[in-house]
Design an enzyme around this catalytic site. Structure first.
Site: not given
Length: 564
Positions: A41, A116, A161
């Site tokens: 990330e 994300k 994540c």
């Protein structure tokens, strides 16, 4: 198909240096025969960039660096690179200006971006300050050559994540409305990849592996997890990237706490990941915490431009542990231990500090502080005359030592490491502008009882911390015959109360009902609240538990709250 996982250690904001790390990993991936390379990330800018993201110039340079990197990467390799991207709908829809994204690069071009979807706001995270969550499920197709020109399409589901951390069937609840894993399973993903910058805390890898094992089994889809490694300020990232097959069995694991390139292999015939190299898990919590602290102090110094460190050595267990960590991180020749005995220092403490120096092989110097104490007494005598010796005089000794250490640090460009543990920081058993001086508080998230456990673990094969230091009663030695337990409960009791109050958010009454003295509990919890102003002025400390006095600790100083 071989998938390479680049377990990288980026430096926040070093776009050129981080891009070079990605490029180097890509070349190694090609040598290993990989077709797909995963990076963590925000791998291009490093995680967490925090308020650098408010600088439009930084975002622009990041985009430019990505374009340059895309043209340089091997044409035959598909690469995912993490970065912050502009949200084109921000103004018209009143949304946040950026996305936390992964760029998909193929044949030298940026094909698309994946955003994300779940943005954490708990503990050290504050991603909604900067980012707008992605609105759609993220998938792409990669084709593997099967021979005779036959191409087999593989659907890769992309998560970033936190996108993996919302499976209600594992946690028993949902923290977000969406479940990206479920969406990818419904969209027919053959593999799910997760590109993470997941901070370390003791025992976290076991939780990660349990969660990913559950998800792989439940959805019947293999999962590849790529995690950042290294330390940025208070946060330590352990790496420990892993891959699990669709039965939830571990098939690959990277090295913990170091750069690595892990190879996972997907069989289109079996529609599953097959075993490659599995690095053994660390044996116990002391070992992983030790590795985390060594990496944390090493990276903090390196990324801030320090090559040598200085530590005040009292002959106590805390400074001894910090010195051992520093020796492991920097080498004995780059660590200076400073002994600063006062008239109240016991002969045993001086000899213990000298024995520690000998065991570690570090450089050392002795600077007695009696003359400085006398000078302060003479200066303050007109004001202090007729009063009793007390905390003010005790703290002067600590502040004299702190000034000497800061003078050495300033003169020789050393990083001063402060040596206070979490138990002391919690209750304020530390001196502002004295033993709290420093650029990094190495063990400020390590309770006193864990300090002892780490030192005993360290001494398993040979004596590193002198046994006399481990076995003697702890003391600040700021007045005759002083011991910590003159002011504090025994550390095993103190640490249990602190854990319940700080980590488990139990009220004083709940802690008392668990069997602790009401008077002791009230004293300890009051000390924690009163010491907030000290912690606010402390150097940054390395986070190794789930509740550290750092960026995730947001307590007011001036407050009046009644705990039941």
């Amino acid at each position: 198909m071989k998938i390479a996982i680049a377990q990288l250690n980026p430096t926040i904001g070093d776009l050129i240096g981080n891009a070079q790390k990605i490029f180097d990993a890509a070349e190694k991936a090609v040598e290993e025969g990989a077709q797909l390379l995963l990076t963590p990330e925000l791998s291009l800018c490093g995680y967490p960039p925090r308020d650098h993201l408010l600088n439009p110039g930084f975002i622009s340079k990041m985009s430019e660096q990505l374009e340059t990197l895309a043209q340089q990467l091997p044409q035959q390799l598909t690469v995912l690179v993490g970065l912050a991207t502009l949200n084109p709908h921000a103004e018209e829809k009143g949304e946040k200006p950026l996305h936390n994204s992964m760029a998909l690069i193929e044949e030298g071009s940026i094909v698309t971006y994946f955003h994300k979807r779940l943005l954490p706001t708990y503990d050290v995270f504050d991603e909604v300050r900067y980012f707008e969550p992605g609105k759609q499920s993220n998938c792409f197709v990669i084709k593997e050559e099967q021979g005779k020109g036959i191409l087999s399409p593989i659907t890769i589901g992309v998560t970033i994540c936190e996108d993996l951390w919302n499976d209600e069937k594992f946690w028993g609840k949902r923290n977000y409305a969406e479940n990206p894993l479920e969406d990818l399973a419904n969209n027919g993903a053959d593999i799910i990849i997760n590109l993470s910058a997941s901070p370390y805390r003791v025992g976290k890898q076991k939780l990660r592996e349990a969660m990913l094992r559950h998800s792989a089994c439940h959805y019947g889809i293999p999962i590849v997890y790529a995690n950042q490694v290294g330390a940025n300020d208070d946060l330590i990232f352990d790496g420990t990237s892993i891959a699990l097959n669709r039965q939830g069995k571990l098939v690959s694991r990277a090295h913990p706490f170091e750069d690595d390139l892990m190879i996972a292999e997907f069989s289109t015939r079996q529609q599953n990941l097959i075993p490659t190299a599995i690095t053994p898990a660390l044996e116990n919590e002391e070992e992983e915490m030790w590795k985390a602290l060594v990496l944390g102090v090493k990276d903090y110094a390196r990324k801030c431009g320090f090559q040598q460190v200085v530590i005040g050595l009292s002959g106590g267990i805390d400074s001894s542990l910090v010195a051992a960590i520093a020796r492991s991180a920097f080498g004995a020749e780059n660590v200076l231990g400073v002994l600063m005995p006062s008239p109240y220092s016991s002969p045993g403490s001086i000899s213990d500090a000298e024995a520690l120096v000998k065991n570690l092989g570090i450089r050392n110097i002795t600077l007695p502080i009696k003359s400085a104490m006398t000078a302060y007494d003479e200066i303050l005598e007109p004001l202090f005359a007729g009063t009793e010796f007390g905390v003010a005089e005790e703290n002067l000794q600590s502040r004299i030592r702190g000034n000497l250490l800061m003078a050495i640090a300033n003169k020789f460009n050393y990083l001063l490491l402060s040596t206070g543990n979490k138990s002391e920081m919690a209750v304020g058993y530390c001196t502002l502008y004295g033993d709290m001086n420093g650029g990094l508080a190495v063990i400020s998230d390590v309770p006193k009882t864990r300090v002892y456990a780490l030192c005993r673990w360290l001494n398993q094969e040979q004596e590193i911390i002198p046994e006399t230091i481990i076995n003697k009663a702890p003391s600040a030695e700021l007045k005759p015959d002083q011991q910590d337990q003159d002011s504090l409960p025994p550390y095993d009791i103190l640490d249990e109360i602190l854990h319940r109050f700080i980590h488990e958010h139990q009220s004083p009454n709940q802690i008392v009902r668990a069997g602790f003295s009401s008077e002791t509990v009230q004293k300890v919890t009051q000390l924690v609240r009163r010491a907030e102003f000290k912690r606010r002025q402390a150097p940054p400390g390395l986070k190794v538990t789930d509740r550290a006095f750092g960026t995730g600790w947001r307590m007011p100083i001036a407050s009046r709250i009644i705990h039941n």
